[in-house]
Design a protein around this motif. Structure first.
Motif, mmCIF file in Angstrom:
data_model
loop_
_atom_site.group_PDB
_atom_site.id
_atom_site.type_symbol
_atom_site.label_atom_id
_atom_site.label_comp_id
_atom_site.label_asym_id
_atom_site.label_seq_id
_atom_site.Cartn_x
_atom_site.Cartn_y
_atom_site.Cartn_z
ATOM 1 N N UNK A 226 36.478 24.925 52.409
ATOM 2 C CA UNK A 226 35.782 23.704 51.490
ATOM 3 C C UNK A 226 34.155 23.654 52.179
ATOM 4 N N UNK B 83 31.025 15.779 47.383
ATOM 5 C CA UNK B 83 31.529 15.733 46.238
ATOM 6 C C UNK B 83 32.459 14.995 46.108
ATOM 7 N N UNK C 52 27.752 27.209 40.207
ATOM 8 C CA UNK C 52 29.044 26.781 41.103
ATOM 9 C C UNK C 52 30.015 26.299 40.213
ATOM 10 N N UNK D 100 27.170 32.023 50.089
ATOM 11 C CA UNK D 100 25.920 31.195 49.770
ATOM 12 C C UNK D 100 25.393 31.387 48.426
ATOM 13 N N UNK D 101 25.731 32.635 48.014
ATOM 14 C CA UNK D 101 24.649 33.241 47.046
ATOM 15 C C UNK D 101 25.076 32.442 45.760
ATOM 16 N N UNK E 150 34.328 19.343 38.475
ATOM 17 C CA UNK E 150 33.853 18.560 37.284
ATOM 18 C C UNK E 150 32.817 19.250 36.602
ATOM 19 N N UNK E 151 32.552 20.715 36.775
ATOM 20 C CA UNK E 151 31.857 21.540 36.017
ATOM 21 C C UNK E 151 32.854 22.072 35.088
ATOM 22 N N UNK F 73 34.926 23.341 46.517
ATOM 23 C CA UNK F 73 35.275 22.156 46.966
ATOM 24 C C UNK F 73 34.019 21.615 47.876
ATOM 25 N N UNK F 74 33.701 20.513 47.333
ATOM 26 C CA UNK F 74 32.531 20.127 47.838
ATOM 27 C C UNK F 74 32.612 18.872 49.159
ATOM 28 N N UNK G 194 26.097 29.227 45.716
ATOM 29 C CA UNK G 194 25.762 27.804 45.949
ATOM 30 C C UNK G 194 24.438 27.375 45.778
ATOM 31 N N UNK G 195 23.595 28.461 46.158
ATOM 32 C CA UNK G 195 22.207 28.058 46.313
ATOM 33 C C UNK G 195 21.478 28.578 44.979
ATOM 34 N N UNK G 196 22.226 29.297 44.102
ATOM 35 C CA UNK G 196 21.565 29.484 42.812
ATOM 36 C C UNK G 196 22.002 28.465 41.801
ATOM 37 N N UNK G 197 22.908 27.709 42.040
ATOM 38 C CA UNK G 197 23.701 26.708 41.060
ATOM 39 C C UNK G 197 24.624 27.355 40.365
ATOM 40 N N UNK H 129 32.233 23.738 40.910
ATOM 41 C CA UNK H 129 32.856 22.350 41.174
ATOM 42 C C UNK H 129 34.014 21.962 40.182
#
Ligand code: FES
Ligand code: FES
Lengths: 788, 156
Positions: A504, A199, A26, A18-19, A30-31, A248-249, A21-24, A28
């Protein structure tokens, strides 16, 4: 057992993953950005079926910022045909599937040409400048018309829209039917669904010209499988391709594919020698990512008046869409083993025909074949109960496998290792307050209330694991069902777990840490889990079909046991004791009877790091790998109960309560299990009430965006009451059964059964999904007209 | 090209942008703030939700030029010195995320919801999050997480 007492398995740990993912923070696909990155955009067919007369990309090439543009013909040679890995019958028709259409487009959304440009806006704008001349061809959109003698073929070189016929029998169905007092025949429809992982898909390829190496990042569920098939498809050597699945979303089966876009991006990055990115828009995702379900199910059940089931006959027409994707033909056939579900009977006859239509291809989606099967059997059980005047739970109880009868081999040939349908059902009934709701229902019916109450039952079982490899081979599935795990104990005593599964959202990092920490006796925090990169996790079979825990998680467990066994040898040497005299508890070896003589596993790891004093012949490592190919599937089960209120004036369906008791065997992390169930139930409810991919008469998807395709939001779903019973699997040392698809499998029939149960007194015998207010209202009106 | 000046997560940026550039692409592609993802092209999914001058907006339906002179907060600007906000903690503790793709948008939408209704009922939470889709969780744990934070505030 010499392991430490279980400290982690069974504990509701919030997740390590989670750490970021909840702070952005990430990662992904596309990033991902690299120097010199170019962007790829795809022109797609606006027609369901047409001949491509001419593709002219020259005007696109003239646009500033456009680097390259190609038609299918320009690149056909390098791309090969997209693979189908599960041609279920010997004579399965497997059409050629070019990643970009060459001569013909076969569904609205089929790729026709690509543009590569310096940014994504330029690339997608330039698509407008491509000229394509099409000659429309007759399209066939629906399953049954596609099988008509004079139906236009989706693949003209094949001359038929029948991809395969599959038939399996067990026992003598006709004899069973001859002895039956009641024979019930029904036709159910599985509507077409759009998976809609939040995603959209994306691919980034970075080529290394000097060495001929490629790194391909993809929002995929199957990095390992993808690498093999990219190599086979493009001819690039497998060891020159590194596939990475970053964050992976969501996937739900829709990302277990080898997609044309992955092949296109790889081949064009190679051709141009530049890093390349393709990111799907949502509108593209709706037409270009495979769809799910889409079957017509004819089902017949033969029974005695007392409710005893004698036989079951199932005949499916399964939509493949325009092409066979990786597993398309296998999905309905996978369901074949699940129609008899938890019930005893003498005979079973299953047949399935795979049918081509001019629509987006169909493949695995959330449960893949098993939700479809469970829906049909659980619907007809309710219809049979109504026919016999029995309570639907009583009918099930009368036929199901009793607790003391496990292991039990079903008429479909599967051996269920353990289960306790009584316990789960009794618990669910108590939580739901079944009798009270039935009384209220009777009262409302009696009063002729305009809001009717319906109660839906679903006592399901699931088949998790998609293994053993031998069974898959018998089913003509072109891959194994094993999974690999690697455990490295670092010199400082910290632990790295490398898994072949590729999560994912399922929380493998946390669950695998819990499993490894228990076996090794190390702190949960000391374990890192790595996955989703073929250079790191050197072999694996990835994540789909609820296989990860029962195969991948158990492989971690077994690899950890190997580590302990190897460490024991070193510890025996260090403690100058016999291996047999050592005990392993709380992460340390000690000599039986003299607990002060002790070596922790971390100390042992350091000894192998220095290796100064190891005797000749002793391997200086306690790292271990385990590749697990299980003997059998695993079979979670449970009872889901749903109460709906149906407004007979508007047709609106409101879920009043939803209760389920699931038995997924031993639970590694109750928090994660509950979460997985919630998500699955949401999807199952959504199939029952909301979702359907709809096309116009020309074959264009009219539910092409999230504005038109109904994905339920928070107000559309009820609170779920979830509970569980725990009957450990006997087929693996952890006792786990898997959970990922349970909610989806169980909930759809529970909800539709509830809707039909509410409407039956008003003359409605069946409801087609999704049971929207309009459909319910129409059904009520037709019933009224019929009785007038 | 239009010149804009925007303060994002505490830092001021001066840039020339095409008038049609969406705020979400400005954040992701120009500033490299990829913590906010894109889930759709019709402003329906809510994954791209950020705060613009304190109000939650879907950054795929705002042009970068409209943010000129404004202050933007993304999920990346929430944690301070490694300390998560109460909502971030609650999402973690309640297992309110699985793949996590919807999570930044959910958290930003939940912040606004709690600002407007500091003590919402479960139904109000569900309605408040109507514009944000999640395909993994079934929403129940998200609702619990938001309620947890509202209760914490009562006792605090
Ligand atoms: S990406 Fe902005 S609402 Fe979907
Ligand atoms: S956690 Fe996956 S979409 Fe919400």
């Amino acid at each position: 057992m010499t392991e430490t007492a279980q400290r982690e398995v069974g504990r509701a740990r919030p997740r390590k993953e989670d750490a970021h993912l909840i702070t952005g923070q990430t990662n992904w696909t596309d990033n991902i950005s690299v120097n010199g990155l170019l962007h790829l955009a795809i022109l797609r067919s606006p027609m369901a079926h047409a001949r491509i007369e001419r593709v002219d990309v020259s005007a696109a090439l003239e646009r500033p910022g456009v680097i390259a543009a190609f038609s299918g013909r320009d690149v056909a040679e390098e791309m090969g045909s997209l693979p189908c890995a599960w041609p279920v019958a010997e004579d399965t028709v497997v059409p050629d599937h070019p990643p970009i259409a060459v001569d013909e487009v076969r569904y609205a959304g089929d790729p026709v040409a690509v543009v590569v440009a310096r940014d994504r806006y330029t690339a997608s704008d330039a698509l407008e400048a491509i000229e394509v001349d099409y000659t429309p061809l007759p399209a066939v959109l629906d399953i049954e018309p596609a099988l008509a003698e004079d139906a236009p073929p989706v693949h003209s070189d094949k001359g038929t829209n029948r991809s395969y016929n599959y038939h399996a029998t067990s026992g003598d169905y006709e004899a069973a039917k001859a002895q039956a007092e009641v024979v019930l025949t029904r036709r159910y429809h599985q509507q077409r669904l759009i998976p809609t992982a939040m995603e959209p898909r994306a691919v980034v390829v970075t080529p290394l010209a000097a060495s001929g190496d490629f790194t391909l990042y993809s929002s995929t569920q199957v990095p390992h499988v993808l690498r093999v098939l990219l190599a086979v498809t493009t001819g690039i050597p497998e060891n020159k391709i590194r596939v990475v699945a970053p964050d992976v979303g969501g996937g739900f089966g829709s990302k277990l594919q080898v997609y044309g876009e992955e092949v296109i991006t790889l081949v064009l990055a190679k051709r141009l020698g530049r890093p390349l990115k393709w990111t799907e828009s949502r509108a593209e995702a709706n037409v270009a990512t495979h769809h799910g379900r889409s079957q017509v199910q004819d089902i017949e059940v033969a029974a005695r008046r007392d409710g005893t089931l004698l036989g079951l006959k199932v005949s499916l027409l399964a939509d493949m869409g325009a092409y066979l994707m990786l597993l398309s033909p296998g999905i309905p056939v996978l369901g074949a083993s699940m129609y008899p579900a938890i019930y005893k009977m003498r005979a079973y006859d299953f047949s399935c025909t795979g049918v081509f239509t001019n629509r987006t291809p169909i493949d695995a989606y959330r449960g893949a074949g098993r939700p479809e099967a469970t829906f049909a059997i659980e619907r007809i059980m309710d219809d049979l109960a109504a026919e016999l005047g029995m309570d639907p739970l009583e009918l099930r109880r009368h036929n199901w496998i009793r607790h003391e009868e496990f292991p039990y081999t079903t008429i479909a040939g599967l051996t269920y290792d353990s289960g306790n349908y009584e316990a789960a059902t009794d618990k669910a009934i108590a939580l739901f307050d079944y009798d009270k709701l039935r009384a209220e229902q009777a009262d409302r019916n009696h009063r002729g209330d305009t809001v009717r109450l319906g109660i839906g039952v679903s006592t399901y079982t699931e088949m998790c694991g998609l293994a053993p490899s031998r069974w898959l081979g018998e089913m003509r599935y072109a891959a194994g069902g094993w999974e690999a795990a690697n455990i490295r104990v670092l010199p400082t005593g910290k632990v790295e777990v490398i898994t072949g599964t590729s999560p994912h959202g399922q929380g493998h990092v946390t669950s695998w840490s819990q499993i490894a920490a228990d076996v090794l006796g190390v702190p949960f925090e000391d374990v890192e889990v790595m996955h989703g990169d073929t250079r790191l996790a050197t072999h694996g079979m990835d994540t789909y079909g609820s296989r990860s825990l029962v195969i991948g998680g158990v492989a971690v467990h077994e690899a950890a046991r190997k580590v302990v066994d190897k460490a024991r040898k070193v510890a025996a040497h260090l403690l100058e004791a016999n291996e047999a005299d050592l005990e392993f508890a709380e992460g340390a070896f000690s000599v039986k009877g003299s607990p002060e003589a002790r070596k922790t596993i971390q100390e042992v790891a350091f000894e192998t790091f220095t290796s100064h004093g190891l005797p000749d012949g002793m391997e200086p490592s306690i790292n271990a790998e385990h590749v697990l190919d299980p003997d059998t599937f695993s079979y979670p089960h449970g009872t889901h109960l749903c109460a709906v209120e149906v407004d007979t004036e508007t047709g609106a369906v409101h879920i009043r309560s939803y209760v389920c008791v699931d038995d997924v065997g031993k639970v590694v992390n109750p928090l994660i299990v509950e979460g997985q169930l919630h998500g699955g139930i949401a999807q199952g409810i959504s199939q029952a009430l909301y979702e359907e991919a709809l096309y116009d008469e020309e074959g264009n998807l009219v539910t092409g965006t999230l504005a038109d395709y109904m994905v339920p939001a928070a107000p559309d779903l009820p609170e779920f009451v979830t509970d569980r019973t725990e009957t450990p699997a006997t087929s693996n040392p952890l006792g786990v059964k898997g959970v990922g698809e349970a909610g989806t499998i169980a909930s759809t029939p529970a909800v539709v059964n509830a809707v039909v149960d509410a409407l039956r007194p008003l003359g409605v015998q069946d409801m087609r999904m999704p049971c929207t207010a309009e459909r319910v209202w129409q059904a009520l009106r037709s019933a009224k007209e019929a009785s007038a | 090209m239009t010149h804009i000046s925007v303060k994002v997560d505490g830092t001021t940026y001066e840039d020339d942008v095409e008038p049609r550039l969406l705020l979400i692409h400005y954040l992701r592609d120009r500033l490299g703030l990829t913590g906010t993802p894109i889930g759709c092209d019709t402003s329906n999914c809510g994954t791209c939700t950020v705060e613009l001058d304190g109000a939650a907006v879907k950054s795929c339906s705002v042009l970068a030029v409209q943010a000129d002179g404004s202050e933007v907060t993304t999920v990346q600007g929430l944690a301070r010195d490694g300390e998560w906000t109460a909502l971030q903690r609650a999402f973690h503790e309640r297992h309110a995320l699985q793949c996590g793709y919807c999570t930044p948008g959910m958290i930003m939408a939940a912040r606004e919801l709690l600002r407007e209704h500091p003590h919402p009922t479960p139904d109000e939470v569900r309605h408040g999050l109507e514009g944000n889709l999640c395909r993994c969780t079934g929403y129940q744990n998200i609702v619990r997480a938001v309620l947890d934070v509202s209760e914490q505030e009562v006792t605090a």
